[in-house]
Write a protein that holds these residues in place. Structure first.
Motif, mmCIF file in Angstrom:
data_model
loop_
_atom_site.group_PDB
_atom_site.id
_atom_site.type_symbol
_atom_site.label_atom_id
_atom_site.label_comp_id
_atom_site.label_asym_id
_atom_site.label_seq_id
_atom_site.Cartn_x
_atom_site.Cartn_y
_atom_site.Cartn_z
ATOM 1 N N ALA A 1 7.208 -27.312 -31.602
ATOM 2 C CA ALA A 1 5.938 -26.545 -31.811
ATOM 3 C C ALA A 1 6.334 -25.333 -32.945
ATOM 4 C CB ALA A 1 5.986 -25.868 -30.416
ATOM 5 N N PRO A 2 5.426 -24.913 -33.485
ATOM 6 C CA PRO A 2 5.589 -23.921 -34.566
ATOM 7 C C PRO A 2 5.803 -22.582 -33.844
ATOM 8 C CG PRO A 2 3.146 -24.389 -34.561
ATOM 9 C CD PRO A 2 3.967 -25.278 -33.745
ATOM 10 N N SER A 3 6.788 -21.886 -34.650
ATOM 11 C CA SER A 3 7.091 -20.515 -33.948
ATOM 12 C C SER A 3 6.150 -19.209 -33.947
ATOM 13 C CB SER A 3 8.427 -19.833 -34.413
ATOM 14 O OG SER A 3 8.375 -19.581 -35.976
ATOM 15 N N MET A 4 5.105 -19.672 -35.002
ATOM 16 C CA MET A 4 4.099 -18.546 -35.616
ATOM 17 C C MET A 4 2.879 -19.068 -35.119
ATOM 18 S SD MET A 4 6.008 -16.374 -37.090
ATOM 19 C CE MET A 4 4.776 -15.255 -38.167
ATOM 20 N N ILE A 5 1.773 -18.238 -34.869
ATOM 21 C CA ILE A 5 0.305 -18.519 -34.720
ATOM 22 C C ILE A 5 -0.515 -17.673 -35.550
ATOM 23 C CG2 ILE A 5 0.199 -16.830 -32.829
ATOM 24 C CD1 ILE A 5 -1.375 -19.063 -31.092
ATOM 25 N N THR A 6 -1.759 -18.260 -36.048
ATOM 26 C CA THR A 6 -2.524 -17.490 -36.930
ATOM 27 C C THR A 6 -3.589 -16.816 -36.198
ATOM 28 O OG1 THR A 6 -1.885 -19.108 -38.708
ATOM 29 C CG2 THR A 6 -4.166 -17.882 -38.860
ATOM 30 N N LEU A 7 -3.975 -15.717 -36.568
ATOM 31 C CA LEU A 7 -5.109 -14.977 -36.216
ATOM 32 C C LEU A 7 -5.949 -14.622 -37.133
ATOM 33 C CD1 LEU A 7 -2.567 -14.193 -33.960
ATOM 34 C CD2 LEU A 7 -4.105 -12.605 -33.120
ATOM 35 N N SER A 8 -7.303 -14.286 -37.038
ATOM 36 C CA SER A 8 -8.081 -14.020 -38.087
ATOM 37 C C SER A 8 -9.095 -12.799 -37.551
ATOM 38 C CB SER A 8 -8.761 -14.991 -38.810
ATOM 39 O OG SER A 8 -9.755 -15.580 -37.901
ATOM 40 N N ILE A 9 -9.364 -11.762 -38.807
ATOM 41 C CA ILE A 9 -10.634 -10.960 -38.349
ATOM 42 C C ILE A 9 -11.621 -11.291 -39.632
ATOM 43 C CG2 ILE A 9 -9.015 -9.199 -37.518
ATOM 44 C CD1 ILE A 9 -9.554 -7.632 -40.328
ATOM 45 N N ASN A 10 -12.865 -10.799 -39.016
ATOM 46 C CA ASN A 10 -13.823 -11.352 -40.279
ATOM 47 C C ASN A 10 -14.456 -9.974 -41.102
ATOM 48 O OD1 ASN A 10 -14.772 -9.230 -38.041
ATOM 49 N ND2 ASN A 10 -17.030 -9.928 -38.295
ATOM 50 N N GLY A 11 -13.114 -9.668 -41.579
ATOM 51 C CA GLY A 11 -13.282 -8.537 -42.864
ATOM 52 C C GLY A 11 -12.190 -9.182 -43.683
ATOM 53 N N GLY A 12 -12.182 -8.873 -45.091
ATOM 54 C CA GLY A 12 -11.118 -9.185 -46.144
ATOM 55 C C GLY A 12 -11.234 -8.216 -47.455
ATOM 56 N N ARG A 13 -10.983 -8.916 -48.444
ATOM 57 C CA ARG A 13 -10.838 -8.193 -49.763
ATOM 58 C C ARG A 13 -12.120 -7.492 -49.989
ATOM 59 N NH1 ARG A 13 -9.636 -12.333 -52.689
ATOM 60 N NH2 ARG A 13 -7.492 -12.265 -52.198
ATOM 61 N N ARG A 14 -13.193 -8.064 -49.781
ATOM 62 C CA ARG A 14 -14.616 -7.195 -50.174
ATOM 63 C C ARG A 14 -14.862 -5.942 -48.902
ATOM 64 N NH1 ARG A 14 -18.072 -10.014 -53.435
ATOM 65 N NH2 ARG A 14 -16.608 -11.050 -54.848
ATOM 66 N N ASN A 15 -14.140 -6.198 -48.018
ATOM 67 C CA ASN A 15 -14.306 -5.157 -47.096
ATOM 68 C C ASN A 15 -13.340 -3.951 -47.326
ATOM 69 O OD1 ASN A 15 -14.871 -7.715 -45.290
ATOM 70 N ND2 ASN A 15 -16.395 -6.062 -45.127
ATOM 71 N N LYS A 16 -12.580 -3.940 -48.404
ATOM 72 C CA LYS A 16 -11.416 -3.084 -48.829
ATOM 73 C C LYS A 16 -10.327 -3.208 -48.021
ATOM 74 C CE LYS A 16 -14.159 -1.782 -52.323
ATOM 75 N NZ LYS A 16 -13.940 -2.304 -53.643
ATOM 76 N N ILE A 17 -10.245 -4.190 -47.108
ATOM 77 C CA ILE A 17 -8.830 -4.144 -46.079
ATOM 78 C C ILE A 17 -7.880 -4.784 -46.801
ATOM 79 C CG2 ILE A 17 -8.223 -5.409 -44.241
ATOM 80 C CD1 ILE A 17 -11.002 -5.685 -43.133
ATOM 81 N N SER A 18 -6.702 -4.227 -46.896
ATOM 82 C CA SER A 18 -5.334 -4.542 -47.426
ATOM 83 C C SER A 18 -4.413 -5.024 -46.243
ATOM 84 C CB SER A 18 -4.813 -3.051 -48.017
ATOM 85 O OG SER A 18 -4.264 -2.423 -46.931
ATOM 86 N N ALA A 19 -3.397 -5.649 -46.832
ATOM 87 C CA ALA A 19 -2.408 -6.397 -46.017
ATOM 88 C C ALA A 19 -1.904 -5.098 -45.349
ATOM 89 C CB ALA A 19 -1.354 -6.869 -46.857
ATOM 90 N N GLY A 20 -1.648 -4.172 -45.882
ATOM 91 C CA GLY A 20 -1.199 -2.855 -45.321
ATOM 92 C C GLY A 20 -1.575 -2.297 -44.113
#
Length: 459
Positions: A380-399
């Motif tokens: 089984a993978p040790s990580m799991i992926t989550l997401s939010i409905n906002g991205g680059r166009r919403n000015k959201i940064s990785a930080g």
């Protein structure tokens, strides 16, 4: 291998390259970057994973007039996935130049939004031939001031029937320009294309064969009904962190995915029938470690640059010997040891003979000793992926994402993995034990002053 500091680049450019952990140049970089920086046309043979994207990326950024907001560089790629990866790599290389505008233009996305983005101009456009051609004919994309055109994986674009589109696209660009062509092979069509669109190119060939000590290859003869069990057994024995299972057709790919899921093995599949958003999610989950097994066809996998791929399994031997070499060449990179397993039928012996002849080797088909105790839980993978409905166009940064997860909520920074921002969605990998807590944070805490919908991807 020479260090990047030997190149005539600005200190701030070299500092950024160093921050990306680029220390010494690969063979293709060492041979191609100097003539690219001098403005020469380049015809280079190099396989995926050789460092070619950084080679032409450094060249086009070095020659960019950032004060002039017009398209100055066009990069053509055969697939949306490769265009996405090339765009990401150039963005990383361009971090030292904050006013560089880069656009990705491919099918699978609304053309009207792409026309709107182009109306505000850009310095660099990366895209696939079909969509680029349509926007050129609509007058939305103007190439009058293009200084450099890059044909990435040119042989694959020809295989996919893009030759007419490429020639049409190049007719929109100035004849006085720099043209770079990167191809894994040099068929006659590539040579003819280079003669018609390039000016006295520097020809570069990088060794395409793989050292036998880097990639360990195994061939197992078995009945087709035992192949799914064989995959589980091989993975249980060798425990690779990431594996691509190759199939020859879309139907076979779907069938194998279902077979592996039936064994309890967590896997995803990528083939030509997936919608763009599905393909993007699959690739992100595989590259960020929340899926360890990817079932793929050659067409869908072409252009994927998966770093540190541990193993390749040929569920079916490919029809072409060169395809076999390209498949296994995705593992065992940068001096690390890779594993390549091929599951054969008895009548596949002729294909094995051709592989031995092509690679100058003497492999034989063996009998696979199945692991008696195969626990899929261990795989089984040790990580799991989550997401939010906002991205680059919403000015959201990785930080912003990292800060929300780690600051007051106490999720350890080491539990947060790769963060992938798309235009209107952001994916983040977290360790499985922190997934529930991370989901709660993303659902309930504001990011950039607003709440976003969050979801978990684990099926």
């Amino acid at each position: 291998m020479k260090p990047f500091t030997t190149l005539p680049l600005s200190q701030v450019f070299l500092d950024n390259i160093q921050s990306l952990k680029y220390e010494t140049m690969t063979d293709i970089q060492e041979m191609s970057i100097p003539p690219i920086l001098k403005g020469r046309d380049v015809l280079a043979q190099a396989k995926t994973g050789s460092g070619k994207t950084a080679a032409f990326g450094i060249g086009l950024l070095h020659n960019m007039d950032t004060q002039r907001y017009r398209v100055q560089a066009l990069v053509l790629c055969p697939t949306r996935e490769l265009a996405e990866q090339v765009t990401g790599e150039i963005r990383r290389l361009a971090r030292f130049q904050h006013n560089i505008k880069l656009l990705k233009i491919t099918g699978g996305f609304p053309m009207r939004k792409q026309e709107h983005s182009l109306s505000h101009q850009a310095h660099i456009v990366v895209g696939t031939p079909g969509r680029i051609q349509k926007l050129l004919h609509k007058g939305a994309l103007i190439l009058d001031e293009v200084k450099m055109v890059v044909l990435d994986e040119a042989d694959r674009m020809l295989d996919m029937g893009f030759i007419d589109q490429i020639e049409d696209i190049l007719a929109f660009a100035p004849t006085k320009r720099q043209t770079l062509c990167f191809s894994a092979t040099f068929p006659d069509e590539i040579k003819a294309l280079s003669q018609s669109v390039m000016n006295d190119p520097v020809e570069i060939t990088v060794e395409t064969q793989h050292e036998p000590t880097v990639i360990k290859q195994f061939f197992y003869e078995m009945a087709p009904t035992t192949k799914a069990k064989a995959v589980v057994s091989l993975l249980a024995k060798h425990k690779p962190e990431s594996t691509i299972v190759f199939c020859n057709t879309k139907d076979s790919c779907r069938k194998v995915e279902q077979e592996l899921l039936a064994t309890g093995l967590h896997s995803l599949a990528i083939h030509g029938d997936l919608e763009q958003k599905e393909r993007t999610e699959v690739l992100i989950r595989f590259s960020n470690g929340s899926c360890r097994i990817l079932v793929a066809t050659d067409v869908a996998a072409r252009g994927l640059d998966i770093k540190d791929l541990s193993a390749v399994i040929n569920y079916e031997l490919p029809f072409e010997t060169e395809t076999y070499v390209h498949r296994i060449g995705r593992t065992g990179r940068a001096g690390s040891e890779g594993l390549a397993f091929s599951l054969m039928k008895a009548k596949d012996s002729v294909r094995l003979d051709l592989i031995n002849e092509f690679t100058n080797s003497r492999y034989i088909a063996e009998h696979l000793e199945f692991e008696e105790s195969c626990s899929v839980e261990d795989l089984a993978p040790s990580m799991i992926t989550l997401s939010i409905n906002g991205g680059r166009r919403n000015k959201i940064s990785a930080g912003d994402i990292l800060g929300a997860l780690t600051s007051k909520n106490g999720i350890p920074g080491d539990d947060v993995g790769k963060i992938d921002r798309q235009d209107y969605i952001t994916f983040v990998a977290v360790k499985r034990g922190s997934a529930a807590r991370a989901l709660k944070v993303l659902e309930e805490d504001q990011i950039k002053g607003r709440l976003f919908k969050a979801m978990i991807h684990d099926s």
